[in-house]
Design a protein around this motif. Structure first.
Motif, PDB file in Angstrom:
ATOM      1  N   GLU A 163      -3.483  11.028  29.100  1.00 17.80           N
ATOM      2  CA  GLU A 163      -4.768  10.605  29.659  1.00 17.80           C
ATOM      3  C   GLU A 163      -5.747  10.138  28.591  1.00 17.80           C
ATOM      4  OE1 GLU A 163      -6.489  13.479  32.280  1.00 17.80           O
ATOM      5  OE2 GLU A 163      -4.581  13.926  33.287  1.00 17.80           O
ATOM      6  N   GLY A 164      -5.368  10.188  27.350  1.00 15.17           N
ATOM      7  CA  GLY A 164      -6.255   9.764  26.282  1.00 15.17           C
ATOM      8  C   GLY A 164      -6.229   8.259  26.086  1.00 15.17           C
ATOM      9  N   THR A 165      -7.311   7.755  25.560  1.00  9.89           N
ATOM     10  CA  THR A 165      -7.369   6.325  25.238  1.00  9.89           C
ATOM     11  C   THR A 165      -6.973   6.063  23.788  1.00  9.89           C
ATOM     12  OG1 THR A 165      -9.718   6.483  24.623  1.00  9.89           O
ATOM     13  CG2 THR A 165      -9.211   5.989  26.934  1.00  9.89           C
ATOM     14  N   GLN A 166      -6.896   7.113  22.986  1.00  8.74           N
ATOM     15  CA  GLN A 166      -6.463   6.995  21.596  1.00  8.74           C
ATOM     16  C   GLN A 166      -5.559   8.188  21.282  1.00  8.74           C
ATOM     17  OE1 GLN A 166      -9.903   6.803  19.082  1.00  8.74           O
ATOM     18  NE2 GLN A 166     -10.644   4.876  19.926  1.00  8.74           N
ATOM     19  N   ILE A 167      -4.564   7.924  20.479  1.00  9.78           N
ATOM     20  CA  ILE A 167      -3.666   9.018  20.094  1.00  9.78           C
ATOM     21  C   ILE A 167      -3.050   8.712  18.738  1.00  9.78           C
ATOM     22  CG2 ILE A 167      -1.600   8.069  21.210  1.00  9.78           C
ATOM     23  CD1 ILE A 167      -0.833  10.974  21.913  1.00  9.78           C
ATOM     24  N   ALA A 168      -2.824   9.777  17.993  1.00 10.20           N
ATOM     25  CA  ALA A 168      -2.115   9.680  16.713  1.00 10.20           C
ATOM     26  C   ALA A 168      -1.291  10.948  16.547  1.00 10.20           C
ATOM     27  CB  ALA A 168      -3.103   9.512  15.565  1.00 10.20           C
ATOM     28  N   PHE A 169      -0.242  10.836  15.768  1.00 11.97           N
ATOM     29  CA  PHE A 169       0.629  11.980  15.507  1.00 11.97           C
ATOM     30  C   PHE A 169       0.604  12.280  14.023  1.00 11.97           C
ATOM     31  CE2 PHE A 169       2.655  10.044  19.312  1.00 11.97           C
ATOM     32  CZ  PHE A 169       2.418  11.093  20.194  1.00 11.97           C
ATOM     33  N   LYS A 170       0.201  13.497  13.707  1.00 16.89           N
ATOM     34  CA  LYS A 170       0.148  13.937  12.314  1.00 16.89           C
ATOM     35  C   LYS A 170       1.438  14.701  11.999  1.00 16.89           C
ATOM     36  CE  LYS A 170      -2.587  16.736   9.112  1.00 16.89           C
ATOM     37  NZ  LYS A 170      -3.759  17.658   8.987  1.00 16.89           N
ATOM     38  N   PRO A 171       2.282  14.190  11.110  1.00 11.58           N
ATOM     39  CA  PRO A 171       3.563  14.870  10.846  1.00 11.58           C
ATOM     40  C   PRO A 171       3.372  16.141  10.013  1.00 11.58           C
ATOM     41  CG  PRO A 171       3.341  12.958   9.426  1.00 11.58           C
ATOM     42  CD  PRO A 171       2.162  12.931  10.352  1.00 11.58           C
ATOM     43  N   GLU A 172       4.127  17.160  10.351  1.00 10.73           N
ATOM     44  CA  GLU A 172       4.195  18.382   9.553  1.00 10.73           C
ATOM     45  C   GLU A 172       5.600  18.432   8.948  1.00 10.73           C
ATOM     46  OE1 GLU A 172       3.064  21.890  11.577  1.00 10.73           O
ATOM     47  OE2 GLU A 172       1.118  21.096  12.225  1.00 10.73           O
ATOM     48  N   THR A 173       5.655  18.441   7.628  1.00 15.02           N
ATOM     49  CA  THR A 173       6.946  18.354   6.947  1.00 15.02           C
ATOM     50  C   THR A 173       7.422  19.724   6.473  1.00 15.02           C
ATOM     51  OG1 THR A 173       5.905  17.889   4.810  1.00 15.02           O
ATOM     52  CG2 THR A 173       6.469  15.997   6.195  1.00 15.02           C
ATOM     53  N   ALA A 174       8.711  19.821   6.270  1.00 15.06           N
ATOM     54  CA  ALA A 174       9.344  21.011   5.687  1.00 15.06           C
ATOM     55  C   ALA A 174      10.422  20.525   4.724  1.00 15.06           C
ATOM     56  CB  ALA A 174       9.928  21.900   6.773  1.00 15.06           C
ATOM     57  N   GLN A 175      10.993  21.469   3.983  1.00 12.96           N
ATOM     58  CA  GLN A 175      12.018  21.116   3.003  1.00 12.96           C
ATOM     59  C   GLN A 175      13.293  21.913   3.273  1.00 12.96           C
ATOM     60  OE1 GLN A 175      10.218  21.747  -0.882  1.00 12.96           O
ATOM     61  NE2 GLN A 175       9.731  19.565  -1.044  1.00 12.96           N
ATOM     62  N   VAL A 176      14.415  21.268   3.035  1.00 14.26           N
ATOM     63  CA  VAL A 176      15.706  21.928   3.134  1.00 14.26           C
ATOM     64  C   VAL A 176      16.396  21.791   1.784  1.00 14.26           C
ATOM     65  CG1 VAL A 176      16.825  19.857   4.048  1.00 14.26           C
ATOM     66  CG2 VAL A 176      17.862  22.094   4.446  1.00 14.26           C
ATOM     67  N   HIS A 177      17.063  22.865   1.343  1.00  9.72           N
ATOM     68  CA  HIS A 177      17.734  22.884   0.048  1.00  9.72           C
ATOM     69  C   HIS A 177      19.198  22.495   0.224  1.00  9.72           C
ATOM     70  CE1 HIS A 177      14.389  24.928  -2.052  1.00  9.72           C
ATOM     71  NE2 HIS A 177      14.187  25.493  -0.877  1.00  9.72           N
ATOM     72  N   ASN A 178      19.658  21.652  -0.668  1.00  5.95           N
ATOM     73  CA  ASN A 178      21.049  21.220  -0.645  1.00  5.95           C
ATOM     74  C   ASN A 178      21.637  21.497  -2.026  1.00  5.95           C
ATOM     75  OD1 ASN A 178      23.445  19.968   0.290  1.00  5.95           O
ATOM     76  ND2 ASN A 178      22.848  18.051  -0.681  1.00  5.95           N
ATOM     77  N   GLY A 179      22.496  22.511  -2.129  1.00  5.64           N
ATOM     78  CA  GLY A 179      23.069  22.861  -3.417  1.00  5.64           C
ATOM     79  C   GLY A 179      23.410  24.333  -3.496  1.00  5.64           C
ATOM     80  N   VAL A 180      23.453  24.850  -4.736  1.00  6.92           N
ATOM     81  CA  VAL A 180      23.945  26.204  -5.005  1.00  6.92           C
ATOM     82  C   VAL A 180      22.889  27.003  -5.747  1.00  6.92           C
ATOM     83  CG1 VAL A 180      25.712  27.549  -6.219  1.00  6.92           C
ATOM     84  CG2 VAL A 180      26.349  25.460  -5.046  1.00  6.92           C
ATOM     85  N   ARG A 181      22.776  28.276  -5.389  1.00  7.72           N
ATOM     86  CA  ARG A 181      21.925  29.232  -6.098  1.00  7.72           C
ATOM     87  C   ARG A 181      22.780  30.422  -6.540  1.00  7.72           C
ATOM     88  NH1 ARG A 181      16.548  29.740  -2.177  1.00  7.72           N
ATOM     89  NH2 ARG A 181      15.945  27.532  -2.254  1.00  7.72           N
ATOM     90  N   VAL A 182      22.600  30.826  -7.794  1.00  6.37           N
ATOM     91  CA  VAL A 182      23.324  31.976  -8.351  1.00  6.37           C
ATOM     92  C   VAL A 182      22.295  32.962  -8.885  1.00  6.37           C
ATOM     93  CG1 VAL A 182      25.022  32.762 -10.036  1.00  6.37           C
ATOM     94  CG2 VAL A 182      25.278  30.506  -8.980  1.00  6.37           C
ATOM     95  N   GLU A 183      22.442  34.223  -8.517  1.00  2.00           N
ATOM     96  CA  GLU A 183      21.509  35.259  -8.971  1.00  2.00           C
ATOM     97  C   GLU A 183      22.299  36.474  -9.449  1.00  2.00           C
ATOM     98  OE1 GLU A 183      17.876  38.056  -7.219  1.00  2.00           O
ATOM     99  OE2 GLU A 183      18.404  36.167  -6.228  1.00  2.00           O
ATOM    100  N   LEU A 184      21.976  36.951 -10.666  1.00  5.03           N
ATOM    101  CA  LEU A 184      22.607  38.144 -11.234  1.00  5.03           C
ATOM    102  C   LEU A 184      21.533  39.178 -11.505  1.00  5.03           C
ATOM    103  CD1 LEU A 184      24.438  35.571 -12.217  1.00  5.03           C
ATOM    104  CD2 LEU A 184      25.521  37.268 -13.664  1.00  5.03           C
ATOM    105  N   THR A 185      21.754  40.403 -11.039  1.00  5.88           N
ATOM    106  CA  THR A 185      20.833  41.512 -11.282  1.00  5.88           C
ATOM    107  C   THR A 185      21.639  42.745 -11.687  1.00  5.88           C
ATOM    108  OG1 THR A 185      20.886  42.034  -8.911  1.00  5.88           O
ATOM    109  CG2 THR A 185      19.075  40.652  -9.687  1.00  5.88           C
ATOM    110  N   ASN A 186      20.927  43.758 -12.173  1.00  2.69           N
ATOM    111  CA  ASN A 186      21.545  45.031 -12.583  1.00  2.69           C
ATOM    112  C   ASN A 186      22.673  44.811 -13.584  1.00  2.69           C
ATOM    113  OD1 ASN A 186      19.836  46.321 -10.717  1.00  2.69           O
ATOM    114  ND2 ASN A 186      21.347  46.158  -9.094  1.00  2.69           N
ATOM    115  N   THR A 187      22.442  43.968 -14.572  1.00  5.56           N
ATOM    116  CA  THR A 187      23.487  43.665 -15.552  1.00  5.56           C
ATOM    117  C   THR A 187      23.629  44.811 -16.548  1.00  5.56           C
ATOM    118  OG1 THR A 187      21.879  42.454 -16.909  1.00  5.56           O
ATOM    119  CG2 THR A 187      23.155  41.176 -15.329  1.00  5.56           C
ATOM    120  N   GLN A 188      24.891  45.123 -16.888  1.00  4.68           N
ATOM    121  CA  GLN A 188      25.208  46.158 -17.875  1.00  4.68           C
ATOM    122  C   GLN A 188      26.474  45.752 -18.610  1.00  4.68           C
ATOM    123  OE1 GLN A 188      25.388  50.195 -16.336  1.00  4.68           O
ATOM    124  NE2 GLN A 188      24.089  49.641 -14.603  1.00  4.68           N
ATOM    125  N   LEU A 189      26.524  46.081 -19.897  1.00  2.00           N
ATOM    126  CA  LEU A 189      27.741  45.822 -20.664  1.00  2.00           C
ATOM    127  C   LEU A 189      28.725  46.957 -20.442  1.00  2.00           C
ATOM    128  CD1 LEU A 189      26.548  44.331 -24.087  1.00  2.00           C
ATOM    129  CD2 LEU A 189      28.010  43.236 -22.373  1.00  2.00           C
TER     130      LEU A 189
END
Length: 281
Positions: free
Chosen positions: A132-158
């Motif tokens: 019913e409006g005489t004017q309209i616009a769409f404001k995009p909301e963006t997000a991000q997606v990760h493509n790849g590999v993540r490696v995490e090491l914790t509690n390291t001991q020799l």
């Protein structure tokens, strides 16, 4: 003995002679005792290998020492000779991340990934209710997606020459985007409400003219895999993790095969990590 001489004798006997100065050897030994313990430095290297056939498993089977499996993801330890055999395949593609140094006990995080931005939703901006409006616009909301590999090491001991660590490896593979849309009509503004519509077309079409506006929304299609555990990383070899096969360009069993392998080394070293170079003018 006269009384004064007796008193002087008692005083002389009661006095203690000064202690001798400690020797240089004793001082060095004491200094060693109060020195803080030296925390070993670990040098980490990560390689991402992409293979186009599962045949590497058959060739390397005698050298693969299994340590964990989780769904399609598997982990082994291998020696350096197995790595050289893996490189003998001319179709192998290798990406090596920069070396990292960390003290034993410090967490280590390594990534080899890219971020892709997409339109997750749109915000409607109009001077009236929907359609019913005489004017309209769409404001995009963006997000991000990760493509790849993540490696995490914790509690390291020799543990001897090997490194014990809690290892978490995650892979996101962006397969593509699925698109949908939102459509809304815009009503043409009236020029003069007092003017009567007298044309035949206006009488046949009492509703005001409307123009449809469409906004596109994207939905990422992502295949995610992970594996996690407490493992030993050998000093004379690699921790090898397969993130499992993916078919590309078709269904499973199609013409294109791809499998991503993660190879991780962790070696105790006395080599000092390189100093960051000052930025140029």
């Amino acid at each position: 003995m006269p009384l004064l001489a007796a008193l002087l004798t008692v005083v002389m006997v009661g006095q203690q002679s000064p202690a001798p100065a400690p020797s240089s050897l004793a001082q060095a030994a004491a200094a060693d005792l109060i020195k803080p313990p030296v925390i070993p430095i670990i040098q980490f290297e990560i390689r991402e290998v992409t293979v186009s056939s599962p045949d590497w498993r058959g060739r390397m089977q005698p050298r693969l020492q299994p340590i964990a499996r989780e769904e399609a993801v598997s982990a082994w330890t291998v020696d350096f000779e197995a790595f050289r055999e893996l490189l003998s395949d001319p179709k192998v593609n290798i990406v090596q991340a920069p070396k990292m140094w960390a003290k034993v006990g410090d967490p280590v995080r390594m990534t080899n990934e890219e971020k892709t931005t997409y339109v997750a939703r749109v915000e409607r901006v109009s001077d009236g209710p929907p359609n019913e409006g005489t004017q309209i616009a769409f404001k995009p909301e963006t997000a991000q997606v990760h493509n790849g590999v993540r490696v995490e090491l914790t509690n390291t001991q020799l543990r001897g020459s090997a490194l014990s660590a809690h290892v978490l490896i995650q892979q996101n593979q962006l397969l593509g985007f699925i698109s949908t849309g939102y459509t809304e009509s815009v009503v043409q503004a009236k020029t003069d409400d007092a003017v009567e519509k007298t044309s035949l077309l206006a009488k046949l079409r009492p509703e005001p003219d409307k123009t449809a506006i469409r906004a596109t929304i994207q939905i990422p299609e992502v295949a995610s895999r992970r594996i996690e555990g407490d493992w030993l990383i050998p000093s004379n070899g690699f921790l090898l993790v397969s993130m499992g096969p993916h078919s590309r360009g078709g269904k499973l069993g199609g013409k294109s095969y791809e499998e991503r392998l993660i190879l991780l080394t962790a070696v105790a070293t006395t080599e000092a990590p390189p100093q960051a170079q000052p930025a140029g003018p």
